[in-house]
Write an enzyme that holds these catalytic residues in place. Structure first.
Site, short mmCIF file in Angstrom:
data_model
loop_
_atom_site.label_atom_id
_atom_site.label_comp_id
_atom_site.label_asym_id
_atom_site.label_seq_id
_atom_site.Cartn_x
_atom_site.Cartn_y
_atom_site.Cartn_z
CB CYS A 10 -3.21 29.64 -2.34
SG CYS A 10 -4.85 30.23 -1.97
CE LYS A 34 -2.74 23.09 -15.83
NZ LYS A 34 -3.62 22.73 -16.96
CD GLU A 44 -11.56 18.26 -22.24
OE1 GLU A 44 -12.23 18.00 -21.23
OE2 GLU A 44 -10.57 19.02 -22.22
CG HIS A 95 -35.17 12.07 -24.85
ND1 HIS A 95 -36.35 11.38 -24.98
CD2 HIS A 95 -34.26 11.43 -25.63
CE1 HIS A 95 -36.17 10.35 -25.79
NE2 HIS A 95 -34.90 10.36 -26.20
CG ASN A 154 -2.49 25.78 -0.97
OD1 ASN A 154 -3.69 25.97 -1.20
ND2 ASN A 154 -1.79 24.86 -1.60
N GLY A 155 -4.90 26.20 1.56
CA GLY A 155 -5.79 25.16 2.11
C GLY A 155 -7.06 25.78 2.62
NE ARG A 211 -0.15 25.62 -5.90
CZ ARG A 211 0.04 24.32 -5.97
NH1 ARG A 211 0.84 23.81 -6.88
NH2 ARG A 211 -0.54 23.50 -5.13
CD1 TRP A 242 -8.78 30.50 -7.85
CD2 TRP A 242 -9.64 29.32 -6.15
NE1 TRP A 242 -10.02 30.05 -8.23
CE2 TRP A 242 -10.57 29.31 -7.21
CE3 TRP A 242 -9.96 28.65 -4.98
CZ2 TRP A 242 -11.78 28.64 -7.13
CZ3 TRP A 242 -11.18 27.99 -4.90
CH2 TRP A 242 -12.07 27.99 -5.98
CE LYS A 266 -10.35 22.39 -21.92
NZ LYS A 266 -9.60 21.37 -21.25
CD GLU A 298 -11.04 25.17 -18.28
OE1 GLU A 298 -11.02 24.45 -19.30
OE2 GLU A 298 -10.40 24.89 -17.25
O1 M6R Z 1 -4.92 18.24 -12.30
P1 M6R Z 1 -6.18 17.48 -12.62
O2 M6R Z 1 -6.11 16.75 -13.90
O3 M6R Z 1 -6.60 16.59 -11.48
O4 M6R Z 1 -7.28 18.60 -12.72
C1 M6R Z 1 -8.63 18.27 -12.88
C2 M6R Z 1 -9.44 19.47 -13.31
O5 M6R Z 1 -9.38 20.46 -12.33
C3 M6R Z 1 -8.95 20.04 -14.63
O6 M6R Z 1 -8.92 19.08 -15.64
C4 M6R Z 1 -9.84 21.21 -15.08
O7 M6R Z 1 -11.12 20.73 -15.37
C5 M6R Z 1 -9.20 21.91 -16.26
N1 M6R Z 1 -9.09 23.30 -15.97
C6 M6R Z 1 -9.94 21.71 -17.53
O8 M6R Z 1 -9.35 22.38 -18.59
#
Ligand code: M6R
Length: 594
Positions: free
Chosen positions: A2, A589, A471, A494, A101-102, A28, A75, A475, A478
């Site tokens: 948020c 984010k 990774e 396996h 926020n929290g 956020r 969020w 991506k 996501e």
């Molecule tokens: O800000 P941070 O690097 O700590 O964030 C960690 C993850 O939340 C962040 O990398 C998330 O997995 C991304 N959305 C991946 O693209």
């Protein structure tokens, strides 16, 4: 997560401040948005939408008469994204409007008490509990908001950054903070607050980071900070404003822009950490690392994958090193009796799971090195040493340039330990490899035209290619919502291979001569079971039929171009699926809740 904003005083255009501010914070969270204005006649005007700040913009007059205002982009944690759950939340008797926020952990027991006292609630949020407890304390006690906030903070368990408007004092903006970021900005005719500096940089460059346990109020020309009833001195912190540019620069999406900024970021890191002759890392920091017998990386998501690369680098130096997902380590912290140094990696520097680990480490008085993109973030402020990623603002939820920056910085750091300057040349040629990929992105877009039809995508690799696979898979799932998993090439047989059929795509990374044969055999095993295979290789290992290949790059850096290709691939698959690339569903984010 948020995002919150607030202002009090002579703000030229309150609507513009709040709406533009929320728009800059919507990474956020973007489940709902809302704003409350308070005018000198002690009247609230509250507007909310289920949706984005753009939807909110349509509802709010261009000019609003106000003495103070608060805004929120959400969020959802507690309670679905509905109008009743959207912030600002009003207390039952309408004395307070607040944004939060929290997460409040003891909200259930507090809710029970409120219901017993005859309070009625409209929504399901923990924030509504805060608003009503605050009002209850205020009405019961000697009608002093600061005392009521102090008492409220003793009752609440969990995390919060709160901005609070009190109907009877339109010229004051109250706040409180624990474990969620909050920053204040001071200017001549008004005072401001927000979750991060982005909404504030147009209005002021005098920032104060509110610390845990602090609360107080802002007026046009006063900033009062307290902790447990005692005044706290204001401390100003700096921000690198150049790196906070949020301009799309002609691109259609932030993700594409940020992918293409990567070579620039690598060059910036080279300039910052190498002066042409020597590495410029702090000597004390280098010595701590040289003497360390045990390196522990902690991180989440993409930063976790960069940490795995760092772990490898230190292992190759012969050091014991390991990586934990922060949210796992936080509940089972492991300390060794060796000389242990922690490296905490986070783009945002505000990831709650990681901050929790940092607190545990700091309580033990141990060294922690933060690698972050965000100056003055919590991680930065609480770290023993900080190394900045210099990547500039990363807006797209999917992290791209930050990953390459993290790996580059780790490669520089490890090389600096033994003054191994050959990495500089390798990083320069890496940049050429990335530029070549940028120029050939149409080929990746063509590949995406095939891949987007699958509903299961596997990524495999061995060694550092396995990290790239992890990774790449993150991506892909996501931003495209296609189910995707990553495996070490050897593990498929396996168990996971049971899932393979003619609707499965398998992408294999092949950048290492040692594992070339083995990974190609693993891909073949999938093809034999009617899966469709796509191999991403380096030119030296390329074979006819490979889906894409990249120019040679030093083996320890090959994870960067492999991941780079996968960033484009996920991007173009998402384009094909016509989804919102920068703001994928259900995500935010900056993950500031546990
Ligand atoms: O800000 P941070 O690097 O700590 O964030 C960690 C993850 O939340 C962040 O990398 C998330 O997995 C991304 N959305 C991946 O693209």
């Amino acid at each position: 997560m948020c995002g919150i904003v607030g202002a009090v005083g002579k703000v030229k255009n309150y609507s513009k401040f709040v709406l533009d501010g929320l728009a800059s914070l919507d990474y956020r969270g973007y489940d709902s948005a809302g704003v409350s204005f308070l005018n000198n006649n002690q009247e609230f005007a509250c507007y909310k939408v289920v949706g984005t700040v753009d939807d909110l913009r349509k509802k709010i007059p261009n000019k609003v008469e106000a003495s103070s205002a608060i805004g929120h982009t959400r969020w959802a944690t507690h309670g679905q994204p509905t109008l009743n759950n959207a912030h600002p939340i009003s207390s039952m008797h309408g004395l307070f409007n607040l944004v939060h926020n929290g997460v409040i952990e003891n909200y259930r027991s507090l809710k029970k008490k409120l219901l017993e006292k005859g309070y009625t609630l409209k929504g399901e949020t923990d924030t509504e509990i805060i608003a009503n407890i605050l009002e209850y304390i205020y009405l019961k006690n000697p009608h002093d908001v600061l005392i009521a906030i102090e008492r409220l903070m003793k009752i609440l368990k969990g995390s919060y950054a709160l901005a609070i408007l009190f109907k009877e004092e339109p010229n004051k903006l109250y706040f409180a903070k624990k474990d969620s970021p909050l920053i204040i900005a001071e200017s001549e005719k008004a005072s401001y607050l927000a979750s991060d500096p982005l909404p504030l940089i147009k209005y002021s460059q005098k920032f104060i980071d509110v610390e845990d346990g602090e609360y107080g109020y802002l007026t046009k020309d006063v900033i009062r900070l307290l902790i447990n009833g005692k005044e706290v001195e204001k401390k100003y912190t700096e921000r690198n404003l150049q790196l906070l540019n949020k301009d799309l620069g002609g691109y259609s999406d932030y993700m594409l822009k940020e992918i293409e900024e990567t070579p620039q970021v690598i060059s910036r890191l080279l300039i910052k950490y190498f002066d042409g002759h020597n590495f410029t890392f702090d000597d004390y920091l280098l010595n701590e690392l040289r003497n360390a017998e045990h390196i522990t990386f902690l991180a989440c998501g993409t930063s976790y994958h960069a940490s795995l690369v760092g772990e490898r680098y230190f292992r190759l130096l012969g050091k014991r090193s390991e990586t934990f997902i922060a949210s796992e380590w936080a509940y089972e912290p492991i300390f060794s009796n060796k000389n242990q140094v922690f490296i905490l990696i986070s783009q945002s520097g505000e990831t709650a799971d990681l901050i929790k680990c940092q607190k545990i480490i700091n309580n033990r008085g141990m060294i922690n090195i933060a690698i972050t993109n965000t100056m003055a973030s919590t991680l930065d402020r609480e770290a023993t040493f900080t190394l900045y990623l210099e990547a500039g603002l990363e807006v797209a939820v999917a992290s791209t340039k930050a990953f390459s920056a993290q790996v580059t910085l780790l490669a520089l750091l490890v090389s600096a330990l033994f003054n191994n300057t050959s990495v500089i040349e390798s990083l320069h040629s890496l940049n050429n490899v990335l530029l070549n990929i940028i120029n050939r992105q149409e080929e990746i877009a063509d590949l995406a035209n095939e891949i987007y039809k699958y509903n299961l995508i596997f990524f495999i690799g061995r060694g550092s290619d396995y990290i790239a696979a992890k990774e790449a898979s993150l991506k892909m799932k996501e931003i495209t919502y296609i189910h995707s998993e990553a495996f070490p090439g050897g593990e498929l047989k396996h168990g996971p291979i049971a899932l393979v059929d003619n609707k499965t795509a398998l992408l294999a990374f092949d950048s290492d001569a040692k594992t070339d044969l083995a990974i190609r055999n693993n891909a073949k095993e999938v093809e034999t079971r009617r899966g469709h295979i796509y191999i991403i290789s380096i030119k030296e290992l390329a074979k006819e039929g490979d889906a894409f290949n990249v120019n040679f790059v030093s083996p320890n850096l090959s994870v960067i171009p492999m991941v780079y290709v996968s960033q484009y691939l996920a991007y173009y698959v998402a384009k094909n699926k016509k989804v919102n690339i920068d703001k994928p569903r259900n995500l935010a984010k900056s993950v500031t809740v546990e």
